[in-house]
Design a protein around this motif. Structure first.
Motif, short mmCIF file in Angstrom:
data_model
loop_
_atom_site.label_atom_id
_atom_site.label_comp_id
_atom_site.label_asym_id
_atom_site.label_seq_id
_atom_site.Cartn_x
_atom_site.Cartn_y
_atom_site.Cartn_z
N GLY A 1 3.24 98.40 -17.77
CA GLY A 1 4.66 98.02 -17.79
C GLY A 1 5.46 98.73 -18.86
O GLY A 1 6.64 98.43 -19.06
N ARG A 2 4.82 99.66 -19.59
CA ARG A 2 5.52 100.32 -20.70
C ARG A 2 5.20 101.80 -20.67
O ARG A 2 4.09 102.20 -20.99
N LEU A 3 6.14 102.61 -20.25
CA LEU A 3 5.92 104.06 -20.17
C LEU A 3 6.87 104.78 -21.13
O LEU A 3 7.73 104.17 -21.75
N ILE B 1 12.74 104.40 -15.13
CA ILE B 1 14.09 104.34 -14.54
C ILE B 1 14.61 102.93 -14.78
O ILE B 1 13.87 101.96 -14.61
N GLN B 2 15.85 102.85 -15.20
CA GLN B 2 16.37 101.54 -15.58
C GLN B 2 17.73 101.29 -14.92
O GLN B 2 18.67 102.05 -15.12
N TRP B 3 17.79 100.22 -14.14
CA TRP B 3 19.07 99.80 -13.53
C TRP B 3 19.87 99.05 -14.59
O TRP B 3 19.34 98.14 -15.23
N ASN C 1 3.47 89.45 -17.15
CA ASN C 1 3.98 90.80 -17.38
C ASN C 1 5.03 90.74 -18.49
O ASN C 1 5.52 89.66 -18.83
N ARG C 2 5.38 91.91 -19.01
CA ARG C 2 6.51 91.93 -19.93
C ARG C 2 7.77 91.61 -19.14
O ARG C 2 7.75 91.60 -17.90
N ALA C 3 8.89 91.37 -19.84
CA ALA C 3 10.12 90.98 -19.13
C ALA C 3 10.48 92.04 -18.09
O ALA C 3 10.39 93.24 -18.34
N ALA D 1 13.53 92.14 -16.66
CA ALA D 1 14.91 92.55 -16.97
C ALA D 1 15.35 91.80 -18.21
O ALA D 1 14.80 90.75 -18.53
N GLY D 2 16.32 92.37 -18.90
CA GLY D 2 16.82 91.68 -20.09
C GLY D 2 18.24 92.12 -20.38
O GLY D 2 18.63 93.24 -20.04
N GLY D 3 18.99 91.23 -20.96
CA GLY D 3 20.36 91.62 -21.28
C GLY D 3 21.07 90.54 -22.05
O GLY D 3 20.44 89.61 -22.57
N GLY D 4 22.37 90.65 -22.09
CA GLY D 4 23.15 89.66 -22.81
C GLY D 4 24.51 90.19 -23.21
O GLY D 4 24.93 91.27 -22.77
N ARG D 5 25.14 89.40 -24.08
CA ARG D 5 26.52 89.69 -24.49
C ARG D 5 26.51 90.56 -25.75
O ARG D 5 25.73 90.29 -26.68
N GLY E 1 19.59 95.24 -18.22
CA GLY E 1 18.83 96.39 -17.71
C GLY E 1 17.55 95.89 -17.04
O GLY E 1 16.96 94.90 -17.49
N MET E 2 17.15 96.55 -15.95
CA MET E 2 15.88 96.21 -15.28
C MET E 2 15.12 97.51 -15.05
O MET E 2 15.69 98.48 -14.55
N GLY E 3 13.83 97.53 -15.40
CA GLY E 3 13.05 98.76 -15.26
C GLY E 3 12.29 98.81 -13.94
O GLY E 3 11.87 97.76 -13.42
P1 HAM Z 1 15.54 96.38 -22.74
O1 HAM Z 1 15.06 94.97 -22.83
O2 HAM Z 1 15.13 97.30 -23.81
O3 HAM Z 1 17.13 96.30 -22.64
O4 HAM Z 1 15.09 96.98 -21.34
C1 HAM Z 1 15.37 96.32 -20.13
C2 HAM Z 1 14.22 96.52 -19.15
O5 HAM Z 1 13.91 97.90 -19.04
C3 HAM Z 1 12.92 95.86 -19.57
O6 HAM Z 1 12.90 94.48 -19.22
C4 HAM Z 1 11.89 96.66 -18.79
O7 HAM Z 1 11.85 96.25 -17.42
C5 HAM Z 1 12.51 98.05 -18.80
N1 HAM Z 1 11.90 98.86 -19.88
C6 HAM Z 1 12.25 98.96 -21.17
N2 HAM Z 1 11.44 99.79 -21.84
C7 HAM Z 1 10.53 100.24 -20.93
C8 HAM Z 1 9.43 101.15 -20.99
N3 HAM Z 1 9.07 101.77 -22.11
N4 HAM Z 1 8.72 101.36 -19.86
C9 HAM Z 1 9.05 100.76 -18.69
N5 HAM Z 1 10.08 99.91 -18.58
C10 HAM Z 1 10.82 99.65 -19.68
C11 HAM Z 1 17.95 97.40 -22.64
O8 HAM Z 1 17.56 98.52 -22.55
C12 HAM Z 1 19.43 97.06 -22.69
N6 HAM Z 1 20.17 98.29 -22.95
C13 HAM Z 1 19.86 96.39 -21.40
C14 HAM Z 1 21.31 96.06 -21.36
C15 HAM Z 1 22.27 96.63 -20.55
N7 HAM Z 1 21.91 95.15 -22.11
C16 HAM Z 1 23.23 95.13 -21.79
N8 HAM Z 1 23.45 96.01 -20.86
#
Ligand code: HAM
Length: 455
Positions: free
Chosen positions: A122-124, A128-130, A310-312, A314-318, A337-339
């Motif tokens: 789950g960590r690369l 790709i992140q939506w 699994n790890r989260a 998606a995650g986000g907030g204000r 963001g969702m990976g």
């Molecule tokens: P984040 O929690 O760092 O938030 O990442 C959101 C999601 O991106 C994670 O839950 C995971 O699914 C995926 N992700 C993060 N790092 C990795 C990784 N190394 N490999 C695979 N998947 C990964 C953010 O990035 C914030 N910028 C989200 C956000 C948008 N908040 C407000 N707007």
């Protein structure tokens, strides 16, 4: 001598099967975003390194892939970093144009991101992140609605993938509520940033790693108890935490109870608003969710699988101060963001991956060529494709119509056009329904029209 190479650890090759899954994920993200009224944006794959240092300081650098440009004539070089996430880019873009953009701003993006992580499940290093973000909201009520609107969009998309409230939960907290708790527990205001960092880390570590982190940061026994309770998603009140305050404890307990009531009121709003939007039974308050990124200022949340294996996802907030910090106006913002990696893992574990993705879409029509040269078939293939009809044919040399029809059926096509010598001489071909085996003759020049008529 030959040299063999592998893809760098933490990156992926997308063979057709993986590419089909990636397309399926990205297409679903895109369709759901557009349906909810969000517009697609993108930015550069790399940014000035400083963009990431502004909010997170120098320690972020070790988590980034960074490099220098070639020096100019004065010997000056720029420092860049591959984007680890999209939010700083979005904040930079909005800060530059905020006043020209209609409010609320509703944007989504599907960037590739890069993090200098130790690769694991789950960590690369490349994923790709939506991203979905909504900016504006003049009243606290509007801002809370925006928070929950993006959360509902995320849940809607997961439902589209087949993941409902039997599979996923929305775990939420509010950094302002946590700050109140820090205040009640006597954490000095200038340590809030560190306390958020610690809480986020502690919640993800096992007992041994946690103990090492506490020692490293000189955390007292009482503070340990506080963080351990919070990290377990429990209120520290239950642990007798306040008893140590002696007579002042009574006042603290009363304040804590008032705090707990605010949490309950908030839970009610979150649950009822998400319920109104069609997602009852998903939201769960979790005191340990504070999010690792330093820019969050209020409501924060993560999507977790119900078993939390699994790890989260998606995650986000204000994050209400980031646009201003990048030189823009004061503009409240919320998003997530969702990976693709965690999502694909969960879809597989839950048996929700669509079948036959790798095969690609079937052609509408398959040309069976039993003539002695390929010319007529090539010409027909060209004219059907020009008419935007998905047409396929065999690459084998056989002229055996039975074998070629088997191949046509295996391709998934509904119709076959048969080019056989006797009919060809009369200027006709056969159009055959591969399911019912019915066939009829049609003039050579009318194949596209006939195929379109039977679709
Ligand atoms: P984040 O929690 O760092 O938030 O990442 C959101 C999601 O991106 C994670 O839950 C995971 O699914 C995926 N992700 C993060 N790092 C990795 C990784 N190394 N490999 C695979 N998947 C990964 C953010 O990035 C914030 N910028 C989200 C956000 C948008 N908040 C407000 N707007």
């Amino acid at each position: 001598m030959t040299t063999t190479f592998q893809a760098p650890p933490g990156t992926r090759d997308f063979f057709p099967e993986q590419m089909a899954l990636r397309r399926y994920i990205e297409d679903t993200w895109r369709q759901v975003s557009l349906r909810h009224g969000f517009l697609e944006v993108d930015g550069p794959t790399f940014e000035f390194l400083d963009l990431y240092k502004v909010k997170s300081g120098d320690e972020i650098v070790s988590q980034l892939f960074h490099f220098e440009s070639r020096a100019d004539k004065e010997g000056r070089a720029d420092e860049f970093a591959l984007r680890p996430e999209f939010t700083p880019t979005l904040a930079r873009m909005i800060a530059a144009k905020a006043n020209a953009l209609p409010r609320p701003i509703k944007w989504f993006s599907i960037p590739r991101c890069y993090r200098a992580e130790r690769p694991q499940k789950g960590r690369l290093r490349e994923f790709i992140q939506w991203n979905v973000d909504m900016l504006g909201g003049e009243t606290p009520e509007a801002r809370r609605q925006f928070d929950l609107e993006v959360a509902a969009l995320c849940l809607d998309c997961l439902r589209e993938f087949g993941l409902g409230n039997n599979e996923v939960r929305l775990l939420w907290n509010d950094r302002q509520l946590v700050e109140e708790l820090f205040k009640l527990a006597g954490v000095p205001a200038e340590r809030y940033g560190f306390a958020f960092y610690l809480l986020d880390r502690v919640a993800k570590l096992n007992a041994e790693q946690r103990a090492a982190l506490y020692v490293e940061n000189g955390i007292t026994d009482r503070e340990r108890e506080f963080f351990n309770q919070l990290a377990a998603g429990r209120h520290p009140l239950a642990s007798g935490f306040w008893d140590a305050l002696g007579p002042a404890g009574g006042q603290a307990v009363a304040e804590f109870q008032a705090y707990s009531q605010r949490v309950s009121a908030c839970q009610q709003t979150v649950e009822s608003t998400l319920g109104l939007m069609g997602f009852p039974g998903y939201a769960q308050y979790d005191a340990s969710i504070v999010r690792g990124l330093a820019y969050y200022t209020g409501f924060v949340w993560e999507i977790s699988d119900v078993r939390r294996e699994n790890r989260a996802l998606a995650g986000g907030g204000r994050y209400d101060r980031l646009i201003e910090m990048f030189g823009g106006p004061s503009l409240p913002a919320t998003g997530f963001g969702m990976g693709d990696v965690v999502l694909a893992n969960l879809l597989e574990e839950c048996g929700k991956l669509p079948k036959d993705l790798a095969r690609g879409p079937a052609p509408q029509v398959f040309i069976v060529n039993a003539l002695s040269t390929p010319d007529a078939a090539l010409n027909l293939l060209g004219s059907l494709r020009t008419a935007k009809i998905a047409a396929g044919t065999s690459y084998k040399t056989t002229k055996n119509i039975g074998k070629l029809l088997q191949e046509a059926s295996a391709s998934g096509a509904k119709w076959a056009v048969i080019l056989a010598p006797a009919e060809w001489e009369r200027g006709v071909v056969k159009l055959k329904n591969l399911a019912t085996r019915e066939e009829k003759e049609i003039p050579v020049g009318e194949v596209a029209t006939a195929v379109r008529a039977v679709q």
